[in-house]
Write a protein that holds these residues in place. Sequence first.
Motif, PDB file in Angstrom:
ATOM      1  N   VAL A 265      40.904  26.807  -2.282  1.00 17.95           N
ATOM      2  CA  VAL A 265      39.640  26.255  -1.779  1.00 17.95           C
ATOM      3  C   VAL A 265      39.679  24.737  -1.932  1.00 17.95           C
ATOM      4  CG1 VAL A 265      37.140  26.287  -1.990  1.00 17.95           C
ATOM      5  CG2 VAL A 265      38.451  28.361  -2.471  1.00 17.95           C
ATOM      6  N   PRO A 266      39.751  23.985  -0.850  1.00 19.99           N
ATOM      7  CA  PRO A 266      39.862  22.516  -0.947  1.00 19.99           C
ATOM      8  C   PRO A 266      38.714  21.870  -1.708  1.00 19.99           C
ATOM      9  CG  PRO A 266      40.375  23.266   1.284  1.00 19.99           C
ATOM     10  CD  PRO A 266      39.831  24.443   0.545  1.00 19.99           C
ATOM     11  N   LYS A 267      37.497  22.388  -1.570  1.00 23.74           N
ATOM     12  CA  LYS A 267      36.359  21.797  -2.262  1.00 23.74           C
ATOM     13  C   LYS A 267      36.524  21.879  -3.773  1.00 23.74           C
ATOM     14  CE  LYS A 267      33.860  20.552   1.271  1.00 23.74           C
ATOM     15  NZ  LYS A 267      33.551  19.115   1.524  1.00 23.74           N
ATOM     16  N   LEU A 268      37.106  22.993  -4.250  1.00 22.28           N
ATOM     17  CA  LEU A 268      37.357  23.116  -5.684  1.00 22.28           C
ATOM     18  C   LEU A 268      38.422  22.129  -6.134  1.00 22.28           C
ATOM     19  CD1 LEU A 268      37.273  26.993  -6.228  1.00 22.28           C
ATOM     20  CD2 LEU A 268      35.527  25.310  -6.791  1.00 22.28           C
ATOM     21  N   GLN A 269      39.415  21.869  -5.280  1.00 21.85           N
ATOM     22  CA  GLN A 269      40.425  20.867  -5.607  1.00 21.85           C
ATOM     23  C   GLN A 269      39.790  19.498  -5.787  1.00 21.85           C
ATOM     24  OE1 GLN A 269      43.662  20.888  -2.829  1.00 21.85           O
ATOM     25  NE2 GLN A 269      43.972  23.083  -2.957  1.00 21.85           N
ATOM     26  N   VAL A 270      38.859  19.164  -4.903  1.00 26.55           N
ATOM     27  CA  VAL A 270      38.172  17.874  -5.017  1.00 26.55           C
ATOM     28  C   VAL A 270      37.386  17.808  -6.321  1.00 26.55           C
ATOM     29  CG1 VAL A 270      36.413  16.393  -3.997  1.00 26.55           C
ATOM     30  CG2 VAL A 270      38.054  17.562  -2.528  1.00 26.55           C
ATOM     31  N   LEU A 271      36.719  18.920  -6.684  1.00 25.52           N
ATOM     32  CA  LEU A 271      35.920  18.939  -7.902  1.00 25.52           C
ATOM     33  C   LEU A 271      36.797  18.772  -9.140  1.00 25.52           C
ATOM     34  CD1 LEU A 271      33.208  19.321  -9.277  1.00 25.52           C
ATOM     35  CD2 LEU A 271      33.559  21.792  -9.168  1.00 25.52           C
ATOM     36  N   VAL A 272      37.920  19.515  -9.195  1.00 22.82           N
ATOM     37  CA  VAL A 272      38.817  19.394 -10.339  1.00 22.82           C
ATOM     38  C   VAL A 272      39.435  17.996 -10.397  1.00 22.82           C
ATOM     39  CG1 VAL A 272      40.954  20.265 -11.367  1.00 22.82           C
ATOM     40  CG2 VAL A 272      39.302  21.854 -10.392  1.00 22.82           C
ATOM     41  N   GLY A 273      39.799  17.468  -9.224  1.00 19.76           N
ATOM     42  CA  GLY A 273      40.333  16.109  -9.191  1.00 19.76           C
ATOM     43  C   GLY A 273      39.327  15.088  -9.695  1.00 19.76           C
ATOM     44  N   ALA A 274      38.055  15.296  -9.366  1.00 23.73           N
ATOM     45  CA  ALA A 274      37.008  14.387  -9.846  1.00 23.73           C
ATOM     46  C   ALA A 274      36.861  14.477 -11.361  1.00 23.73           C
ATOM     47  CB  ALA A 274      35.684  14.709  -9.167  1.00 23.73           C
ATOM     48  N   LEU A 275      36.938  15.691 -11.907  1.00 21.21           N
ATOM     49  CA  LEU A 275      36.846  15.843 -13.361  1.00 21.21           C
ATOM     50  C   LEU A 275      38.012  15.165 -14.070  1.00 21.21           C
ATOM     51  CD1 LEU A 275      35.670  19.567 -13.631  1.00 21.21           C
ATOM     52  CD2 LEU A 275      34.325  17.519 -14.091  1.00 21.21           C
ATOM     53  N   LEU A 276      39.221  15.336 -13.532  1.00 22.93           N
ATOM     54  CA  LEU A 276      40.389  14.689 -14.145  1.00 22.93           C
ATOM     55  C   LEU A 276      40.298  13.173 -14.028  1.00 22.93           C
ATOM     56  CD1 LEU A 276      43.234  17.070 -12.898  1.00 22.93           C
ATOM     57  CD2 LEU A 276      42.185  16.988 -15.162  1.00 22.93           C
ATOM     58  N   ARG A 277      39.790  12.717 -12.894  1.00 21.07           N
ATOM     59  CA  ARG A 277      39.666  11.280 -12.689  1.00 21.07           C
ATOM     60  C   ARG A 277      38.631  10.659 -13.646  1.00 21.07           C
ATOM     61  NH1 ARG A 277      40.653   8.269  -7.991  1.00 21.07           N
ATOM     62  NH2 ARG A 277      40.996  10.235  -6.877  1.00 21.07           N
ATOM     63  N   SER A 278      37.626  11.441 -14.011  1.00 21.51           N
ATOM     64  CA  SER A 278      36.552  10.910 -14.858  1.00 21.51           C
ATOM     65  C   SER A 278      36.872  10.961 -16.342  1.00 21.51           C
ATOM     66  CB  SER A 278      35.261  11.687 -14.589  1.00 21.51           C
ATOM     67  OG  SER A 278      35.414  13.051 -14.929  1.00 21.51           O
ATOM     68  N   ILE A 279      38.017  11.544 -16.728  1.00 23.93           N
ATOM     69  CA  ILE A 279      38.344  11.674 -18.149  1.00 23.93           C
ATOM     70  C   ILE A 279      38.388  10.329 -18.872  1.00 23.93           C
ATOM     71  CG2 ILE A 279      40.207  12.293 -19.746  1.00 23.93           C
ATOM     72  CD1 ILE A 279      40.663  14.790 -18.100  1.00 23.93           C
ATOM     73  N   PRO A 280      39.048   9.277 -18.334  1.00 26.02           N
ATOM     74  CA  PRO A 280      39.056   7.993 -19.064  1.00 26.02           C
ATOM     75  C   PRO A 280      37.655   7.444 -19.324  1.00 26.02           C
ATOM     76  CG  PRO A 280      40.724   7.994 -17.345  1.00 26.02           C
ATOM     77  CD  PRO A 280      39.892   9.215 -17.125  1.00 26.02           C
ATOM     78  N   SER A 281      36.803   7.464 -18.294  1.00 27.21           N
ATOM     79  CA  SER A 281      35.441   6.957 -18.486  1.00 27.21           C
ATOM     80  C   SER A 281      34.653   7.849 -19.441  1.00 27.21           C
ATOM     81  CB  SER A 281      34.720   6.873 -17.141  1.00 27.21           C
ATOM     82  OG  SER A 281      35.374   5.975 -16.269  1.00 27.21           O
ATOM     83  N   MET A 282      34.857   9.162 -19.355  1.00 24.50           N
ATOM     84  CA  MET A 282      34.165  10.071 -20.255  1.00 24.50           C
ATOM     85  C   MET A 282      34.614   9.858 -21.698  1.00 24.50           C
ATOM     86  SD  MET A 282      34.179  13.540 -17.930  1.00 24.50           S
ATOM     87  CE  MET A 282      33.473  14.553 -19.213  1.00 24.50           C
ATOM     88  N   GLY A 283      35.857   9.402 -21.871  1.00 24.72           N
ATOM     89  CA  GLY A 283      36.325   9.116 -23.224  1.00 24.72           C
ATOM     90  C   GLY A 283      35.524   8.001 -23.872  1.00 24.72           C
ATOM     91  N   TYR A 284      35.217   6.952 -23.110  1.00 27.07           N
ATOM     92  CA  TYR A 284      34.415   5.855 -23.655  1.00 27.07           C
ATOM     93  C   TYR A 284      32.987   6.299 -23.946  1.00 27.07           C
ATOM     94  CZ  TYR A 284      38.197   2.683 -22.395  1.00 27.07           C
ATOM     95  OH  TYR A 284      39.407   2.057 -22.317  1.00 27.07           O
ATOM     96  N   ILE A 285      32.439   7.126 -23.060  1.00 32.94           N
ATOM     97  CA  ILE A 285      31.090   7.644 -23.319  1.00 32.94           C
ATOM     98  C   ILE A 285      31.106   8.555 -24.550  1.00 32.94           C
ATOM     99  CG2 ILE A 285      29.198   9.000 -22.366  1.00 32.94           C
ATOM    100  CD1 ILE A 285      30.071   8.148 -19.613  1.00 32.94           C
ATOM    101  N   GLY A 286      32.179   9.352 -24.683  1.00 35.17           N
ATOM    102  CA  GLY A 286      32.302  10.201 -25.863  1.00 35.17           C
ATOM    103  C   GLY A 286      32.397   9.380 -27.147  1.00 35.17           C
ATOM    104  N   LEU A 287      33.091   8.241 -27.081  1.00 35.20           N
ATOM    105  CA  LEU A 287      33.167   7.361 -28.246  1.00 35.20           C
ATOM    106  C   LEU A 287      31.787   6.805 -28.597  1.00 35.20           C
ATOM    107  CD1 LEU A 287      34.835   5.835 -30.348  1.00 35.20           C
ATOM    108  CD2 LEU A 287      35.276   4.075 -28.619  1.00 35.20           C
ATOM    109  N   LEU A 288      31.035   6.403 -27.575  1.00 38.16           N
ATOM    110  CA  LEU A 288      29.672   5.930 -27.815  1.00 38.16           C
ATOM    111  C   LEU A 288      28.819   7.022 -28.430  1.00 38.16           C
ATOM    112  CD1 LEU A 288      27.379   3.857 -27.454  1.00 38.16           C
ATOM    113  CD2 LEU A 288      27.095   4.716 -25.114  1.00 38.16           C
ATOM    114  N   LEU A 289      28.965   8.255 -27.937  1.00 37.43           N
ATOM    115  CA  LEU A 289      28.208   9.379 -28.473  1.00 37.43           C
ATOM    116  C   LEU A 289      28.586   9.653 -29.921  1.00 37.43           C
ATOM    117  CD1 LEU A 289      26.108  11.497 -27.545  1.00 37.43           C
ATOM    118  CD2 LEU A 289      28.024  13.001 -26.993  1.00 37.43           C
TER     119      LEU A 289
END
Length: 308
Positions: free
Chosen positions: A131-155
């Motif tokens: 399902v291509p839409k799921l590929q886009v969603l998983v790709g978005a989650l992987l792409r957001s990991i670096p930024s989520m790491g900084y938010i996780g550090l703030l948390l």
Amino acid sequence: MNVTQSDSNDDPQNQLSGLSRIVASRLFQMFILAMILIAAILVGLETYPSIESKYGGVISQLNEIILWMFAIEAALKMGQHGRHFYRYFQDPWNVFDFLIVVICFLPIDATYAAVLRLARVMRALRLLTAVPKLQVLVGALLRSIPSMGYIGLLLFLNFYVYAIIGVFLFRDNDPVHFQDLQISFLTLFRVVTLEDWTDVMYIQMYGSDVYPYDNISGIEPSPEGQPIVGALYFVSFVLMNTMIVLNLFIGVILNSMDEANAEKLDKEKKKRRVDGSSTDEELDLAIKQIDQLSRQLSDLRARMKASQ
């Protein structure tokens, strides 16, 4: 003329383009999607001992058929690249599919049966590749990991500061929830999930003697109610972490999804350009061949007239 036509039919390039059309066809993709869904249903049925004991042989045969279907799919996708079959592995999703098929084909005995069952469960995750839409969603989650790491550090820093303050303020009144730093961390995690967090707040506001609860710490508390401090502590923590910081995660993921969609559109545009350029090259080659044939026919006519 017949020889030329048969040669064109036996052209490896035509065969490769035929494989590409088969792999890209909607019918083929729907068939593979159906196989993935059936594989997911079968692995779910294996969790019921009664069904497994009664229909275990049928389920095993169906699993074998589906596995060979996946192997044929991988072979077709490799074959469409011809001698450059290694291009199949340039797509991470293809590598994921290939590894699942290989693991299922491994001669695993009863000692490592859990590995085989895990591989069968992983086949259900092939929906991500189908399902291509799921590929886009998983790709978005992987792409957001670096930024989520900084938010996780703030948390984490926010949790750390509030946990220390909670130990200093509420340890004597409530040793169950604020006995030490690690217990305070767990209490704040409960609060941030909004799981009965008001009970913890009321204990600090009115005192552990007024708002009774089960003392499982084994430490005798010194009840002390702090209505203003307790309310400000918990309300500020919930607002800052649940309402603001956690929403930052959602914002980062949505931004990454926009970037992933834009990247997918760019790839499709580049692919169309490449396909268009290749078509133009084929047309130019065909025009050159027609010109050559025309010149050869003109020379042949001139020779026939000269011989007459």
